[in-house]
Enzyme design. Structure first.
Site, PDB file in Angstrom:
ATOM      1  N   LYS A 110      63.671 142.068  18.296  1.00 56.75           N
ATOM      2  CA  LYS A 110      63.394 141.868  19.718  1.00 56.75           C
ATOM      3  C   LYS A 110      63.838 143.057  20.554  1.00 56.75           C
ATOM      4  CE  LYS A 110      63.503 136.873  20.179  1.00 56.75           C
ATOM      5  NZ  LYS A 110      64.309 135.767  20.664  1.00 56.75           N
ATOM      6  N   GLU A 111      64.736 143.846  19.992  1.00 56.94           N
ATOM      7  CA  GLU A 111      65.247 145.002  20.729  1.00 56.94           C
ATOM      8  C   GLU A 111      64.926 146.254  19.917  1.00 56.94           C
ATOM      9  OE1 GLU A 111      68.835 142.483  22.809  1.00 56.94           O
ATOM     10  OE2 GLU A 111      69.389 143.596  21.041  1.00 56.94           O
ATOM     11  N   ASP A 140      75.513 143.313  17.106  1.00 55.27           N
ATOM     12  CA  ASP A 140      75.774 141.932  16.712  1.00 55.27           C
ATOM     13  C   ASP A 140      74.864 141.470  15.589  1.00 55.27           C
ATOM     14  OD1 ASP A 140      77.968 140.933  17.858  1.00 55.27           O
ATOM     15  OD2 ASP A 140      76.976 139.878  19.494  1.00 55.27           O
ATOM     16  N   LYS A 267      77.421 137.670  23.741  1.00 51.94           N
ATOM     17  CA  LYS A 267      77.716 139.003  24.271  1.00 51.94           C
ATOM     18  C   LYS A 267      79.173 139.148  24.706  1.00 51.94           C
ATOM     19  CE  LYS A 267      76.354 142.032  27.990  1.00 51.94           C
ATOM     20  NZ  LYS A 267      75.703 142.001  29.300  1.00 51.94           N
ATOM     21  N   ASP A 291      73.410 146.792  28.814  1.00 51.63           N
ATOM     22  CA  ASP A 291      72.573 146.090  27.844  1.00 51.63           C
ATOM     23  C   ASP A 291      71.785 147.152  27.091  1.00 51.63           C
ATOM     24  OD1 ASP A 291      73.458 143.709  28.724  1.00 51.63           O
ATOM     25  OD2 ASP A 291      71.663 143.168  29.864  1.00 51.63           O
ATOM     26  N   ASP A 449      78.856 137.068  32.452  1.00 56.04           N
ATOM     27  CA  ASP A 449      79.040 138.022  33.556  1.00 56.04           C
ATOM     28  C   ASP A 449      79.440 137.310  34.845  1.00 56.04           C
ATOM     29  OD1 ASP A 449      76.551 136.846  33.576  1.00 56.04           O
ATOM     30  OD2 ASP A 449      75.412 138.674  33.886  1.00 56.04           O
TER      31      ASP A 449
HETATM   32  O1  LIG Z   1      74.868 137.358  20.712  1.00 53.12           O
HETATM   33  C1  LIG Z   1      74.521 138.239  21.471  1.00 53.12           C
HETATM   34  C2  LIG Z   1      73.497 138.054  22.406  1.00 53.12           C
HETATM   35  C3  LIG Z   1      73.150 139.105  23.242  1.00 53.12           C
HETATM   36  N1  LIG Z   1      73.765 140.303  23.138  1.00 53.12           N
HETATM   37  C4  LIG Z   1      73.366 141.421  24.036  1.00 53.12           C
HETATM   38  O2  LIG Z   1      73.477 141.024  25.364  1.00 53.12           O
HETATM   39  C5  LIG Z   1      72.590 141.768  26.161  1.00 53.12           C
HETATM   40  C6  LIG Z   1      71.864 140.866  27.127  1.00 53.12           C
HETATM   41  O3  LIG Z   1      70.993 140.026  26.434  1.00 53.12           O
HETATM   42  P1  LIG Z   1      69.472 139.817  26.843  1.00 53.12           P
HETATM   43  O4  LIG Z   1      68.808 139.139  25.722  1.00 53.12           O
HETATM   44  O5  LIG Z   1      68.900 141.082  27.340  1.00 53.12           O
HETATM   45  O6  LIG Z   1      69.627 138.768  27.984  1.00 53.12           O
HETATM   46  P2  LIG Z   1      69.181 138.863  29.517  1.00 53.12           P
HETATM   47  O7  LIG Z   1      69.022 137.478  29.994  1.00 53.12           O
HETATM   48  O8  LIG Z   1      68.058 139.764  29.706  1.00 53.12           O
HETATM   49  O9  LIG Z   1      70.500 139.473  30.128  1.00 53.12           O
HETATM   50  C7  LIG Z   1      71.021 139.123  31.382  1.00 53.12           C
HETATM   51  O10 LIG Z   1      71.830 137.965  31.292  1.00 53.12           O
HETATM   52  C8  LIG Z   1      72.949 138.067  30.413  1.00 53.12           C
HETATM   53  C9  LIG Z   1      73.723 136.791  30.498  1.00 53.12           C
HETATM   54  O11 LIG Z   1      73.031 135.717  29.949  1.00 53.12           O
HETATM   55  C10 LIG Z   1      73.797 139.243  30.808  1.00 53.12           C
HETATM   56  O12 LIG Z   1      74.819 139.401  29.875  1.00 53.12           O
HETATM   57  C11 LIG Z   1      72.954 140.478  30.828  1.00 53.12           C
HETATM   58  O13 LIG Z   1      73.712 141.597  31.170  1.00 53.12           O
HETATM   59  C12 LIG Z   1      71.852 140.296  31.816  1.00 53.12           C
HETATM   60  O14 LIG Z   1      71.042 141.450  31.861  1.00 53.12           O
HETATM   61  C13 LIG Z   1      71.641 142.495  25.227  1.00 53.12           C
HETATM   62  O15 LIG Z   1      71.963 143.852  25.199  1.00 53.12           O
HETATM   63  C14 LIG Z   1      71.924 141.837  23.887  1.00 53.12           C
HETATM   64  O16 LIG Z   1      71.744 142.709  22.843  1.00 53.12           O
HETATM   65  C15 LIG Z   1      74.774 140.491  22.224  1.00 53.12           C
HETATM   66  O17 LIG Z   1      75.326 141.575  22.117  1.00 53.12           O
HETATM   67  N2  LIG Z   1      75.130 139.454  21.415  1.00 53.12           N
HETATM   68 MN   LIG Z   2      67.973 141.821  29.229  1.00 55.53          MN
END
Ligand SMILES: O=c1ccn([C@@H]2O[C@H](COP(=O)(O)OP(=O)(O)O[C@H]3O[C@H](CO)[C@@H](O)[C@H](O)[C@H]3O)[C@@H](O)[C@H]2O)c(=O)[nH]1
Ligand SMILES: [Mn+2]
Length: 736
Positions: A110-111, A140, A267, A291, A449
């Site tokens: 996905k990334e 992760d 995260k 992120d 956050d």
């Molecule tokens: O188990 C996990 C899950 C996610 N991530 C990282 O967390 C970041 C945010 O995840 P993402 O899937 O992009 O979620 P978003 O909903 O787009 O992120 C928003 O919402 C998150 C909270 O749910 C915040 O932490 C993010 O900074 C914010 O951009 C990414 O870099 C992931 O790789 C991890 O490192 N470990």
């Molecule tokens: Mn994101």
């Protein structure tokens, strides 16, 4: 002389604040009148028993909830501010504090690896003293793809960084730079530049091809059962790299231990491991969290942040400087409100005029100390410290304010240090400690956050919001309905988790921060509850319209004007803010639509999810947002077509509601035309009309579209069945 000049300025948007407050006053008078009307009629009808009470009660309750959330919203409008920074006035480089950059990734599917590496490279290329910059990537997924890719990224960065420095390149994310039509600034016509650019571009192509090969040859399965891996990426120079090309920040790969038996806290858990690991390696006083999709678009963001962190007036209480989330993949129409306009252009500025915005996941420069909870250097009882921070002696040492680990003399980490690092990156390390509860990023909510930021503000820390013209960071925003709603559901679930915990901002906040700041936090925590009034107002007045039961005053009634005023005033205010922040009438309609869609779907499911987690019926989960591009979906997005290739779980409620509204409007109009209606029901007719107009694209998706993004007939059918059941059952309840 230079020292006396301020590093930043804060401008209170006075005229905006005055207008907002005036509007708040007028609107609240109208709301009071509306509530008075409802209450008095309700009392009357309870006495006379002449109208059905239930729909009145539901509509009244909805109006009360809407008014309550509206009231909380006013805190943002109280004192909006904007800021400017003067990085050129910063002290010399040697006085700048070191920075640890934390980047998180989890899923190589996905990334996309190439994008994650672009983020890493852009962070390495920040315009900051290179010996004060450390970049950590938390993987992760524990995927060897990512580790191998980092080694390649390091190699490429050896060409890229000197190129950026030599020519003062502004766009330091290679992918963005090479996809730009023109050079980003200055006079770049010299033949030397052109040769160098061609050479670096060639290196970038090689780098991409290598990443592709790595992805082809390596398994991308995410492992939830693996030992910790920490590696300082430190490739010896290969080939023809010149010595002066080698000035590179330290780059570290971290994949924490994971075992199925241990919760890993997503995260937040990853960030806490990074905090500890970096504590032993670099222990920089400042941290930048990113992120994996959020690349550094402005290399000077670190210096901009330092304008606040180095200002002795605000610095002692300043926990972090937050930059907005901005997205490079959102197009001009932004049919999903992917840019989160209201959040980052209105609400965060409102927060900033109080004690500051919440942590927004990514793009913030935070003081390490702020995350260490109540630790003060006076706290020297080692045993007590170990109860909070875990058993690692080395880590406890690192808590000392000026502790500077000296690990890079020999290049690689010593085996002893590596052992200690593996200990603190293990999944059992946090057992019986305060990590995630009082120390580091907090685990109570999947929205780590928001909750971490809230706690910092509760402890008296402040933050500032820095929104420069050139976006400091750029990432990927949601560009299809399913992703938008999946992400929205997770956010809502995280917010509601806080709202229904003992940390509910309205109870826990007011004694620990200003009342207005806690109102802002409460607005975020409570806005998912929009789902209740929106569900009610999308069904009850419509049901009553079908059954000829009036719920609103007639035109001749003086309270008709009050209802009209409340509707117009809230919509005009929204429209005014849209215009003020560079939007158009189309933006306004889209935001209304997305608000309705989100309210009836993800606000509802997210709330449900939070309640189920609270009652132990469900485990916490984190479905990462998709950052890979699907070509077909991208094409629909470019054309501005809503993409209904989404889960039925999301589609069915909104389509059912729309069908209920269409039916009620038709029946209502027929009633009026045939003279079958004894009351005038202008408002009740207007409501479904408004819902239908705003959501016209959904009707189009049901009836007119033929492409793959249309609503499938089976979904329409299912939704119609729901609508019919609701209308007949509802009418029966009303008559009964
Ligand atoms: O188990 C996990 C899950 C996610 N991530 C990282 O967390 C970041 C945010 O995840 P993402 O899937 O992009 O979620 P978003 O909903 O787009 O992120 C928003 O919402 C998150 C909270 O749910 C915040 O932490 C993010 O900074 C914010 O951009 C990414 O870099 C992931 O790789 C991890 O490192 N470990
Ligand atoms: Mn994101």
């Amino acid at each position: 002389m230079q020292n006396s000049l301020p590093l930043h300025l804060c401008h209170v948007q006075k005229s905006c604040a005055i207008m907002n407050r005036l509007h708040t006053l007028l609107h609240s008078i109208a709301l009071t009148a509306l509530i008075y009307y409802r209450a008095s009629i309700l009392i009357q009808s309870i006495k006379n028993r002449d109208t059905p009470i239930l729909p009145w009660l539901l509509v009244f309750a909805s109006e009360l909830i809407l008014s309550f959330i509206w009231l909380l919203n006013q805190a943002y409008r109280w004192r909006p501010v904007s800021r400017v920074v003067f990085p050129e006035r910063l002290p010399e480089d040697k006085e700048l504090p070191a920075i640890d950059v934390f980047i998180c990734t989890v899923d190589p599917e996905k990334e996309p690896t190439v994008d994650v590496m672009n983020t890493v490279i852009s962070a390495m290329a920040l315009d900051y003293p290179v010996d004060k910059l450390y970049v950590y990537l938390s993987d992760d997924g524990g995927s060897s793809v990512t580790l191998q890719a980092m080694r390649e990224a390091w190699r490429f960065a050896k060409w890229w960084l000197p190129f950026c420095r030599t020519y003062g390149i502004k766009t330091r994310c290679p992918k963005a730079y090479f996809s730009e039509e023109e050079d980003d600034h200055g006079d770049f016509r010299s033949s030397e530049f052109i040769t160098d650019k061609t050479m670096v571009k060639e290196k970038y192509e090689v780098f991409k091809r290598r990443l592709m090969r790595i992805r082809e040859n390596t398994s991308m399965v995410i492992s939830r059962d693996h030992s910790p891996v920490v590696e300082v990426i430190n490739d010896k120079p290969i080939g023809t790299v010149r010595e002066d090309h080698a000035e590179m920040p330290v780059l570290v790969y971290v994949s924490r231990e994971k075992r199925p038996s241990h919760p890993y806290h997503f995260k937040a858990g990853a960030l806490n491991v990074l905090l500890r690991v970096s504590g032993l390696i670099s222990n920089s006083p400042c941290i930048l969290v990113l992120d994996c999709d959020m690349y550094c678009n402005d290399a000077t963001s670190a210096r901009q942040a330092m304008c606040f962190h180095l200002d002795s007036k605000i610095s002692p209480s300043l926990a972090f400087v937050q930059f907005p989330q901005k997205f490079y993949n959102i197009n001009a129409t932004d049919i999903y409100d992917g840019q989160l306009r209201s959040l980052f252009k209105i609400q965060w500025q409102g927060f900033d005029g109080l004690e500051g915005p919440p942590v927004s996941g990514t793009g913030f420069y935070m003081k390490r100390m702020a995350l260490y909870g109540s630790f003060t250097p006076k706290d020297v009882d080692i045993m007590k410290l170990k109860l909070s921070y875990g058993i690692s002696n080395e880590f406890i040492k690192s808590l000392g304010r000026n502790y500077k680990p000296n690990v890079f003399n020999g290049g690689d980490l010593s085996s002893q240090l590596l052992k200690e690092i593996e200990l603190i990156a293990s999944c059992a390390y946090e057992n019986q400690t305060k990590w995630g509860e009082k120390v580091g990023f907090l685990y109570l909510s999947v929205l780590e956050d928001y909750f971490t930021g809230f706690n910092l503000h509760c402890k008296g820390w402040t933050s500032v919001y820095c929104d420069p013209v050139r976006p400091a960071f750029l990432g990927t925003g949601a560009t299809n309905l399913n992703d938008l709603l999946v992400q929205g559901t997770r956010w809502v679930s995280g917010l509601v988790e806080v709202a229904i915990s003992r940390f509910c901002p309205l109870i826990y906040g007011p004694f620990r921060m200003s009342f207005l700041e806690s109102m802002c936090y409460a607005e975020l925590a409570f806005y998912p509850f929009y789902c209740l009034p929106i569900w009610c107002l999308a069904t009850i007045p419509q049901l009553c319209l079908v059954n000829g039961i009036p719920l609103y005053p007639e035109v001749s009634n003086s309270f008709f004007a009050i209802f009209t005023f409340v509707f117009l005033s809230s919509h005009l205010k929204h429209f005014q803010e849209v215009l003020l922040t560079g939007g158009s009438i189309q933006t306004y309609i889209i935001e209304q639509r997305i608000w309705m869609i989100k309210s009836v779907t993800c606000h509802f499911y997210g709330t449900l999810d939070a309640i189920m987690k609270k009652t132990g019926m469900r485990e916490a989960s984190f479905l990462p947002t998709n950052k890979a591009v699907d070509d077909e979906q991208a094409l629909r997005y470019q054309k501005g077509k809503l993409d209904f290739q989404a889960s039925t779980m999301f589609l069915a409620p909104m389509i059912s509601l729309l069908i209920i509204n269409i039916t009620s409007l038709v029946v209502g109009v027929v009633r009026v035309v045939t003279g079958n209606s004894s009351h005038d029901m202008i408002i009740q007719l207007f409501l479904p009309f408004f819902v239908i107009t705003v959501n016209y694209p959904i009707i189009e998706g049901m009836l007119l579209r033929k492409d793959k993004g249309r609503i499938l007939p089976s979904v329409t059918l299912l939704s119609s069945v729901f609508a019919i059941i609701f209308l007949s059952l509802g009418s029966w309840v009303l008559i009964y």
